[in-house]
Design a protein around this motif. Structure first.
Motif, mmCIF file in Angstrom:
data_model
loop_
_atom_site.group_PDB
_atom_site.id
_atom_site.type_symbol
_atom_site.label_atom_id
_atom_site.label_comp_id
_atom_site.label_asym_id
_atom_site.label_seq_id
_atom_site.Cartn_x
_atom_site.Cartn_y
_atom_site.Cartn_z
ATOM 1 N N ILE A 193 -4.537 2.953 -0.125
ATOM 2 C CA ILE A 193 -4.933 1.845 0.478
ATOM 3 C C ILE A 193 -4.078 0.627 0.899
ATOM 4 O O ILE A 193 -4.029 0.198 1.832
ATOM 5 N N MET A 194 -3.512 0.403 -0.321
ATOM 6 C CA MET A 194 -2.649 -0.891 -0.272
ATOM 7 C C MET A 194 -1.505 -0.576 0.782
ATOM 8 O O MET A 194 -1.267 -1.613 1.398
ATOM 9 N N ASN A 195 -0.812 0.307 0.743
ATOM 10 C CA ASN A 195 0.224 0.573 1.461
ATOM 11 C C ASN A 195 -0.221 0.768 3.038
ATOM 12 O O ASN A 195 0.739 0.516 3.917
ATOM 13 N N ALA A 196 -1.440 1.260 3.248
ATOM 14 C CA ALA A 196 -1.909 1.660 4.619
ATOM 15 C C ALA A 196 -2.370 0.329 5.229
ATOM 16 O O ALA A 196 -2.669 0.176 6.480
ATOM 17 N N THR A 197 -2.556 -0.623 4.502
ATOM 18 C CA THR A 197 -3.331 -2.117 5.157
ATOM 19 C C THR A 197 -2.340 -3.280 5.085
ATOM 20 O O THR A 197 -2.739 -4.304 5.359
ATOM 21 N N GLY A 198 -1.094 -2.835 4.848
ATOM 22 C CA GLY A 198 -0.011 -4.024 5.032
ATOM 23 C C GLY A 198 0.184 -5.157 3.789
ATOM 24 O O GLY A 198 0.768 -5.800 3.888
ATOM 25 N N ILE A 199 -0.587 -4.367 2.567
ATOM 26 C CA ILE A 199 -0.589 -5.360 1.675
ATOM 27 C C ILE A 199 0.975 -5.181 1.047
ATOM 28 O O ILE A 199 1.393 -6.468 0.562
ATOM 29 N N ILE A 257 6.174 -7.960 -0.414
ATOM 30 C CA ILE A 257 7.344 -7.989 -0.569
ATOM 31 C C ILE A 257 7.922 -9.389 0.092
ATOM 32 O O ILE A 257 8.920 -9.928 -0.138
ATOM 33 N N ALA A 258 7.320 -9.769 1.216
ATOM 34 C CA ALA A 258 7.860 -10.807 1.982
ATOM 35 C C ALA A 258 7.625 -12.343 1.061
ATOM 36 O O ALA A 258 8.580 -12.985 1.109
#
Length: 426
Positions: free
Chosen positions: A69-75, A80-81
């Motif tokens: 879920i973290m990776n699929a929601t832009g978290i 990283i930014a």
């Protein structure tokens, strides 16, 4: 004699690519039939089912799902930014960002393979674009992901705790200080190579950019606070904390209103497959463990080693070498499930703290994820970076050196991993 035949049969099946769970099950059935006859097979299915339905094991698919879920929601991208804004201005800063984000991501997923697959697909192409070599990019991504599995929560630690009958929460807290020491070591090596090879810096430090990325990532920072705060505060167990991780990841993803459904579906399917593999290993190991216990193999092993030496330092040395070797050929889950129940009587008789030993085992197998031929995490990083595994392995040697240093510290200076455990739980 039968134990030797079992070992040879198991090795032979693994060498011809029979799945480890199937090989374990067939070997155990073979031994049971020889000793007790076919009548003993009546309860096998029920025994396997009972062995795989431990409440603690529910945490594994939950943490994997939370990472998906973290990776699929832009978290992950927002994290990283932010870290780039904090340390990206340092020479080689993007490599350090890699390490820092790995630690954070592992606090949600608990899986090194999930970490390197999710985060590496974002950060490795960026590193290559900015002039970092593909072998170096894959090496630091791989090593930092493996180091991160000693940061709570950790799926190998959950498996060890179930196999050894010890506290998951205490294992989690034991990994915090070693994880931070290891991260500092990996960053130091990255900085050394950045200075030596004049690797690039990112943009100059910009307070406005830092403020912007901080507020964008702020909901993300609530995840480890909620999950780890709940576990260590005694509000939830580690298994309940895994469910909380999923709910928290969903809420943060909903806040961002950004979700890649295709990526989420693929990640959930992959997570389901990983979980099924682990659960099959657990179920098959029940049969093997039952037979070995009945044959008193663990007790005989313990007695044999203790006849040679009762010195804890030497026993740790023997076991470290043993786990480093099997880490070359077995995935961490398989190694823990197969070996730990056999070793537990030895560490109990030697007076070794099972929590301390659990961290040592986890570190050994983290190093095993970096050493071919199995090297599941390293291979995943090589695939993402499109780099030759042997070139990546060569670039990875200094980072493996850091992991070995952390292993040495945790083994022979037990106050480092056990300080927080003693302070909070004992």
């Amino acid at each position: 004699m039968i134990v030797l035949l079992m070992f040879l049969a198991l090795v032979a099946m693994v060498c011809i690519n029979v799945p480890i769970a199937v090989a374990l099950c067939l070997t155990a059935v073979f031994a049971i039939v020889i000793d007790d006859g076919t009548g003993a097979l009546v309860t096998i299915a029920l025994d396997m089912y009972n062995g795989a339905r431990s409440f603690s094991l529910i945490a594994i698919p939950m943490f994997v799902l939370a990472g998906a879920i973290m990776n699929a929601t832009g978290i992950t991208r927002r994290l990283i930014a932010f870290v780039t804004a904090v340390i990206g201005f340092v020479r080689g800063g993007l490599a350090m960002v890699n390490v820092a984000v790995s630690l954070f991501f592992a606090e949600i997923s608990g899986s090194a393979v999930a970490d390197v697959a999710a985060m590496g697909s974002i950060i490795i192409p960026e590193m290559k674009k900015r002039g970092y070599g593909a072998p170096f990019s894959a090496a630091i991504t791989s090593s930092s992901a493996s180091l991160a599995i000693i940061i709570p929560p950790s799926i190998p630690m959950i498996l060890y705790a179930v196999a050894a009958g010890t506290s998951i929460e205490q294992l989690f807290i034991a990994g915090v200080i070693p994880g931070l020491i290891g991260a500092a070591g990996l960053m130091s090596v990255a900085y050394y190579y950045a200075a030596k090879y004049n690797l690039p810096t990112e943009e100059a430090f910009n307070l406005k950019q830092l403020r912007k990325t901080f507020f964008e990532a702020l909901p993300t920072f609530s995840l480890p606070v909620i999950i780890l705060g709940g576990i260590f505060g005694g509000y939830v167990t580690a298994t309940e904390g895994a469910g909380v991780a999923v709910v928290a990841a969903i809420l943060v993803g909903a806040w961002y209103r950004e979700i890649d459904w295709k990526q989420l579906r693929l990640a959930m399917l992959e997570g389901g497959i990983q979980t099924a593999v682990v659960m099959l290993l657990v179920a098959a190991s029940v049969l093997m463990g039952s037979y070995l216990t009945q044959a008193r193999i663990p007790q005989q092993l313990a007695a044999g080693i203790l006849d040679v030496t009762t010195n804890q330092a030497l026993i740790f040395l023997i076991l470290n070498v043993f786990f480093l070797v099997i880490g070359l050929f077995l995935h961490s889950a398989a190694a823990i499930i197969l070996v730990v129940p056999i070793i537990v009587p030895l560490i109990n008789q030697a007076g070794i703290d099972p929590v301390h030993f659990g961290l040592v085992v986890t570190l050994n197998l983290a190093i095993g994820q970096q050493t071919p031929p199995v090297a599941s995490v390293l291979i995943t990083a090589c695939s993402i970076a499109k780099a030759n595994i042997w070139e990546v392995s060569k670039a990875n040697l200094p980072f493996i050196g850091v992991l070995l240093f952390v292993l040495f510290l945790c083994t022979y200076v037990p106050s480092i991993p056990m300080f927080l455990v003693e302070t909070l739980y004992r």
